[in-house]
Design a protein around this motif. Structure first.
Motif, PDB file in Angstrom:
ATOM      1  N   LEU A 125      -9.508 -15.795  53.588  1.00  0.00           N
ATOM      2  CA  LEU A 125     -10.011 -15.778  54.972  1.00  0.00           C
ATOM      3  C   LEU A 125     -10.967 -16.929  55.215  1.00  0.00           C
ATOM      4  N   ALA A 126     -11.774 -17.265  54.231  1.00  0.00           N
ATOM      5  CA  ALA A 126     -12.767 -18.326  54.416  1.00  0.00           C
ATOM      6  C   ALA A 126     -12.123 -19.689  54.450  1.00  0.00           C
ATOM      7  N   GLN A 127     -10.998 -19.856  53.776  1.00  0.00           N
ATOM      8  CA  GLN A 127     -10.412 -21.188  53.669  1.00  0.00           C
ATOM      9  C   GLN A 127      -9.239 -21.404  54.609  1.00  0.00           C
ATOM     10  N   ASP A 128      -8.815 -20.399  55.363  1.00  0.00           N
ATOM     11  CA  ASP A 128      -7.647 -20.583  56.214  1.00  0.00           C
ATOM     12  C   ASP A 128      -8.032 -21.420  57.426  1.00  0.00           C
ATOM     13  N   PRO A 129      -7.372 -22.546  57.619  1.00  0.00           N
ATOM     14  CA  PRO A 129      -7.758 -23.419  58.741  1.00  0.00           C
ATOM     15  C   PRO A 129      -7.389 -22.848  60.104  1.00  0.00           C
ATOM     16  N   ASN A 130      -6.324 -22.141  60.166  1.00  0.00           N
ATOM     17  CA  ASN A 130      -5.941 -21.554  61.473  1.00  0.00           C
ATOM     18  C   ASN A 130      -6.949 -20.511  61.934  1.00  0.00           C
TER      19      ASN A 130
ATOM     20  N   SER B 272     -15.038 -18.962  75.893  1.00  0.00           N
ATOM     21  CA  SER B 272     -15.816 -18.060  76.759  1.00  0.00           C
ATOM     22  C   SER B 272     -17.280 -18.455  76.746  1.00  0.00           C
ATOM     23  N   PRO B 273     -17.873 -18.709  77.931  1.00  0.00           N
ATOM     24  CA  PRO B 273     -19.300 -19.073  77.964  1.00  0.00           C
ATOM     25  C   PRO B 273     -20.222 -17.929  77.548  1.00  0.00           C
ATOM     26  N   THR B 274     -19.711 -16.711  77.615  1.00  0.00           N
ATOM     27  CA  THR B 274     -20.565 -15.584  77.247  1.00  0.00           C
ATOM     28  C   THR B 274     -20.499 -15.261  75.759  1.00  0.00           C
ATOM     29  N   THR B 275     -19.583 -15.924  75.024  1.00  0.00           N
ATOM     30  CA  THR B 275     -19.458 -15.683  73.583  1.00  0.00           C
ATOM     31  C   THR B 275     -20.442 -16.583  72.856  1.00  0.00           C
ATOM     32  N   TYR B 276     -21.376 -15.976  72.157  1.00  0.00           N
ATOM     33  CA  TYR B 276     -22.457 -16.717  71.488  1.00  0.00           C
ATOM     34  C   TYR B 276     -22.069 -17.089  70.058  1.00  0.00           C
ATOM     35  N   PHE B 277     -21.394 -16.158  69.365  1.00  0.00           N
ATOM     36  CA  PHE B 277     -20.921 -16.442  68.014  1.00  0.00           C
ATOM     37  C   PHE B 277     -19.713 -15.569  67.737  1.00  0.00           C
ATOM     38  N   ALA B 278     -18.924 -15.951  66.692  1.00  0.00           N
ATOM     39  CA  ALA B 278     -17.799 -15.152  66.206  1.00  0.00           C
ATOM     40  C   ALA B 278     -17.780 -15.272  64.681  1.00  0.00           C
ATOM     41  N   THR B 279     -17.661 -14.173  63.978  1.00  0.00           N
ATOM     42  CA  THR B 279     -17.761 -14.187  62.523  1.00  0.00           C
ATOM     43  C   THR B 279     -16.967 -13.035  61.936  1.00  0.00           C
ATOM     44  N   ILE B 280     -16.622 -13.202  60.650  1.00  0.00           N
ATOM     45  CA  ILE B 280     -16.001 -12.129  59.865  1.00  0.00           C
ATOM     46  C   ILE B 280     -16.904 -11.898  58.669  1.00  0.00           C
ATOM     47  N   THR B 281     -17.315 -10.645  58.475  1.00  0.00           N
ATOM     48  CA  THR B 281     -18.178 -10.299  57.349  1.00  0.00           C
ATOM     49  C   THR B 281     -17.473  -9.299  56.461  1.00  0.00           C
ATOM     50  N   ASP B 282     -17.893  -9.292  55.162  1.00  0.00           N
ATOM     51  CA  ASP B 282     -17.333  -8.275  54.275  1.00  0.00           C
ATOM     52  C   ASP B 282     -18.102  -6.997  54.434  1.00  0.00           C
ATOM     53  N   THR B 283     -17.795  -6.062  53.570  1.00  0.00           N
ATOM     54  CA  THR B 283     -18.438  -4.745  53.691  1.00  0.00           C
ATOM     55  C   THR B 283     -19.913  -4.805  53.364  1.00  0.00           C
ATOM     56  N   ASN B 284     -20.364  -5.881  52.716  1.00  0.00           N
ATOM     57  CA  ASN B 284     -21.785  -6.022  52.368  1.00  0.00           C
ATOM     58  C   ASN B 284     -22.521  -6.891  53.365  1.00  0.00           C
ATOM     59  N   GLY B 285     -21.857  -7.323  54.392  1.00  0.00           N
ATOM     60  CA  GLY B 285     -22.494  -8.123  55.428  1.00  0.00           C
ATOM     61  C   GLY B 285     -22.534  -9.586  55.120  1.00  0.00           C
TER      62      GLY B 285
ATOM     63  N   ILE C 282     -21.125 -13.245  55.290  1.00  0.00           N
ATOM     64  CA  ILE C 282     -20.279 -13.951  56.233  1.00  0.00           C
ATOM     65  C   ILE C 282     -19.160 -14.635  55.476  1.00  0.00           C
ATOM     66  N   LEU C 283     -17.902 -14.289  55.860  1.00  0.00           N
ATOM     67  CA  LEU C 283     -16.741 -14.892  55.253  1.00  0.00           C
ATOM     68  C   LEU C 283     -16.231 -16.051  56.084  1.00  0.00           C
ATOM     69  N   ALA C 284     -16.320 -15.899  57.420  1.00  0.00           N
ATOM     70  CA  ALA C 284     -15.889 -16.957  58.333  1.00  0.00           C
ATOM     71  C   ALA C 284     -16.826 -16.937  59.536  1.00  0.00           C
ATOM     72  N   HIS C 285     -17.137 -18.114  60.062  1.00  0.00           N
ATOM     73  CA  HIS C 285     -18.105 -18.214  61.159  1.00  0.00           C
ATOM     74  C   HIS C 285     -17.814 -19.467  61.957  1.00  0.00           C
ATOM     75  N   ASN C 286     -18.123 -19.435  63.220  1.00  0.00           N
ATOM     76  CA  ASN C 286     -17.931 -20.637  64.041  1.00  0.00           C
ATOM     77  C   ASN C 286     -18.880 -21.744  63.613  1.00  0.00           C
ATOM     78  N   ASP C 287     -19.961 -21.363  62.917  1.00  0.00           N
ATOM     79  CA  ASP C 287     -20.885 -22.335  62.337  1.00  0.00           C
ATOM     80  C   ASP C 287     -20.672 -22.310  60.825  1.00  0.00           C
ATOM     81  N   PRO C 288     -19.950 -23.282  60.238  1.00  0.00           N
ATOM     82  CA  PRO C 288     -19.605 -23.248  58.811  1.00  0.00           C
ATOM     83  C   PRO C 288     -20.813 -23.122  57.895  1.00  0.00           C
ATOM     84  N   THR C 289     -21.979 -23.552  58.352  1.00  0.00           N
ATOM     85  CA  THR C 289     -23.153 -23.486  57.486  1.00  0.00           C
ATOM     86  C   THR C 289     -23.584 -22.056  57.218  1.00  0.00           C
ATOM     87  N   GLN C 290     -23.085 -21.115  58.043  1.00  0.00           N
ATOM     88  CA  GLN C 290     -23.493 -19.722  57.899  1.00  0.00           C
ATOM     89  C   GLN C 290     -22.617 -18.989  56.896  1.00  0.00           C
TER      90      GLN C 290
END
Length: 613
Positions: free
Chosen positions: A84-89, A101-114, A116-124
């Motif tokens: 999930l972290a390395q998939d470019p699509n 969407s202007p109202t969307t501030y962030f989008a992320t995928i987290t595991d069960t421990n919180g 971050i696996l994927a994030h719109n900001d790669p540094t996160q």
């Protein structure tokens, strides 16, 4: 400031409309805010669905590497997280979702421990995600909290979507939505709603004004009519052509106005009758209320108290009777002790040298169940009362004398007629001896004729008289009397004059009878001045009476005979018949008038006649 009914009605309708507008506006604002936030939530949910489906696609297309067993949970999870972290699509989908969407501030995928696996900001990626408040809680909160979030500092809420593989949780898709742009979308709608609310309020106020004007317009006409009633004026009929409550009220007020007009007319007539009655009262009446304040005083009160009766109204008894005079002392004592007084003549109030009236007073106190209700004070001129009693006694005596003399005259008249016939027969039989008996027969005939004249005078005096009243000019009738009395006046050197006080008054009298009465008085005055003098007739008119004075300059009437001068056949003059003054007295009485006189020795006599105007 006192508001009119129209202003109150307009304000009330405006207030009701304001409350309704505020309620509708609040409901509209609540719905609008909720829909705006729900739209934000739907956009966040859409982004979460897109990311979720992309993640499912990535996992479906992935195969475990060689050496990794499906039963090795840790190895499988590590593979999924890495995939999930390395998939470019997937990363492209996450980054484009935030830009979409202007109202969307962030989008992320987290595991069960919180983590971050994927994030719109790669540094996160690889860091532990800090949870934001749930967007569902914001939707369920109150309108005031929602507005404070929208128009307050920027807040971020998250929309969660769990990722599972079978029944095994793999993590969560988290989309953060911001309310910063909701205010920009909501404010124009609020401005539009506020403008509509103000417009509705203005229209409602104008409608309320027009409605109140139309509904209350008859009230102004009715109010003017009621004000005229309150001022004691006669109200005019109301012309309100309506069939609603105003029309019914107008008809009731018209009926009330008719009743008031009738009562006012009756009251005016009653007041006129009372004023006429009080004006003719010789006694002075003073009516006091329970606080001993004067509420009614007849005109005669001014003659007794020496003050205008109207100036005494609403003053207390102790203020009115405040002098040290005998009358005031008696009345003050009566009011102080609340004891009735029955025709008491105060000491010192008898006639003095100036001829002041002798007064008697009566005080009556009214009570109801022991409570004082008022008092009635009656002041009477005892001297005038005595004179009236004397006049009544004279009239009674004349009436009795008339009845007696009428009967006697009728009884004597018939024998006299027989005697006259017999005397004529006797003259015929004694014709041949006429010279011898003529003096005796002439004497007998003369005395019978004189007795017949006396009987005729009796009958004329006692016979009922029918008055023929007519409007008569007093000056003209006096001139006619002077013309008839001129021979007697010239013989006694008497000068006849008339003195007028303004225009000569007019009387409603029996012209012939009144002329006879006045002629008797004028001839009587001329005969009282054998050496000459002046006889004056004065006329004076008051509001309700006409007074006439006949003044001579004769020797006057002796005091011992004054009570008898109106008696029939009483005379002090040689050759007088004693009928003239008695006849004048009777004629004045027939006209509802009065006659009296005053006389001083060697200065003359004044007869005073008072007749209704």
């Amino acid at each position: 400031m006192r508001l009119s009914l129209k202003a109150k009605l307009t304000a009330l309708i405006g207030l009701l409309v304001l409350v309704v507008v505020l309620a509708i506006s609040a409901l509209y604002l609540s719905i609008l805010t909720h829909e705006s936030l729900a739209e934000v939530g739907r956009r966040g949910g859409f982004v979460a669905d897109e990311i979720y489906h992309q993640a499912q696609t990535v996992l479906a297309q992935s195969h475990l590497p060689p050496g990794v067993q499906p039963t090795d949970t840790q190895a499988v999870l590590q593979f999924i997280h890495t995939r999930l972290a390395q998939d470019p699509n997937l990363n492209s989908t996450i980054e484009s979702a935030v830009g979409y969407s202007p109202t969307t501030y962030f989008a992320t995928i987290t595991d069960t421990n919180g983590v971050i696996l994927a994030h719109n900001d790669p540094t996160q990626i690889g860091t532990v995600f800090t949870p934001a408040p749930s967007f569902d809680q914001l939707l369920k909160s109150s309108i005031f909290h929602q507005l404070s979030v929208i128009y307050g500092p920027q807040s971020v809420y998250e929309v969660d979507l769990p990722i599972k593989m079978g029944d095994r949780p793999l993590g969560d898709v988290r989309v953060g939505v911001s309310t910063v742009f909701v205010a920009h979308q909501l404010t124009p709608e609020l401005h539009r709603a506020l403008l509509l609310a103000i417009l509705a309020l203005v229209l409602a106020t104008l409608s309320a004004s027009l409605l109140s004007y139309g509904a209350l317009r008859p009230l102004k006409t009715i109010s003017r009519s009621v004000e005229r009633m309150a001022r004691g004026e006669t109200p005019e009929p109301l012309k309100v052509k309506r069939k609603d409550e105003w029309g019914i009220l107008s008809s009731k007020l018209n009926l009330l106005g008719e009743q008031i007009r009738g009562e006012k007319t009756a009251f005016t007539r009653l007041k006129e009758n009372l004023d006429q009655l009080f004006a003719n009262l010789a006694d002075g009446l003073l009516l006091f209320d329970k606080q001993d304040q004067l509420v009614l005083a007849t005109p005669a009160v001014g003659r007794f108290l020496g003050a205008d009766p109207t100036s005494l109204l609403h003053r207390t008894a102790f203020e009115i009777f405040a002098t040290d005079g005998p009358l005031d002392r008696v009345l003050r004592e009566a009011f102080l002790r609340r004891e009735s007084v029955v025709w008491e003549s105060p000491e010192g109030e008898n006639r003095d040298e100036e001829g002041s009236p002798r007064m008697s007073v009566s005080v009556q106190f009214a009570q109801t169940e022991g409570e004082p209700m008022g008092a009635l004070v009656t002041v009477r001129d005892a001297g005038t009362r005595a004179e009236l009693e004397d006049q009544i006694a004279v009239a009674t005596k004349l009436a009795a004398l008339g009845r007696i003399t009428s009967g006697v005259a009728h009884e004597v008249k018939n024998p006299l007629n027989a005697m006259v016939l017999q005397l004529e027969i006797l003259k015929t039989k004694l014709a041949e001896h006429s010279t011898a008996v003529k003096p005796q027969i002439d004497t007998l005939s003369s005395e019978i004729r004189r007795l017949d004249r006396v009987v005729k005078t009796f009958l004329d005096f006692t016979r009922p008289v029918e008055l023929r009243l007519s409007d008569t000019d007093l000056e003209q009738i006096v001139q006619e009397v002077f013309t008839l009395a001129e021979p007697q006046a010239r013989q006694n050197h008497v000068h006849l004059t008339i003195e007028k006080d303004g225009l000569a008054p007019r009387l409603k009298v029996d012209r012939d009878l009144f002329k006879q009465a006045l002629l008797n008085l004028v001839l009587n005055g001329c005969q009282a001045m054998p050496s000459g003098g002046e006889l004056k007739i004065r006329s004076r008119k008051s509001e309700r009476r006409v007074e006439l004075e006949i003044e001579d300059q004769g020797a006057g009437i002796p005091a011992n005979v004054q009570p008898r001068i109106f008696s029939l056949f009483f005379t002090t003059k040689p050759g007088g018949s004693g009928v003239g003054l008695a006849m004048a007295y009777r004629i004045i009485q027939l006209h509802n008038g009065s006659i009296d006189f005053s006389s001083e020795p060697n200065r003359g006599t004044t007869f005073r006649i008072a007749l209704p105007a």
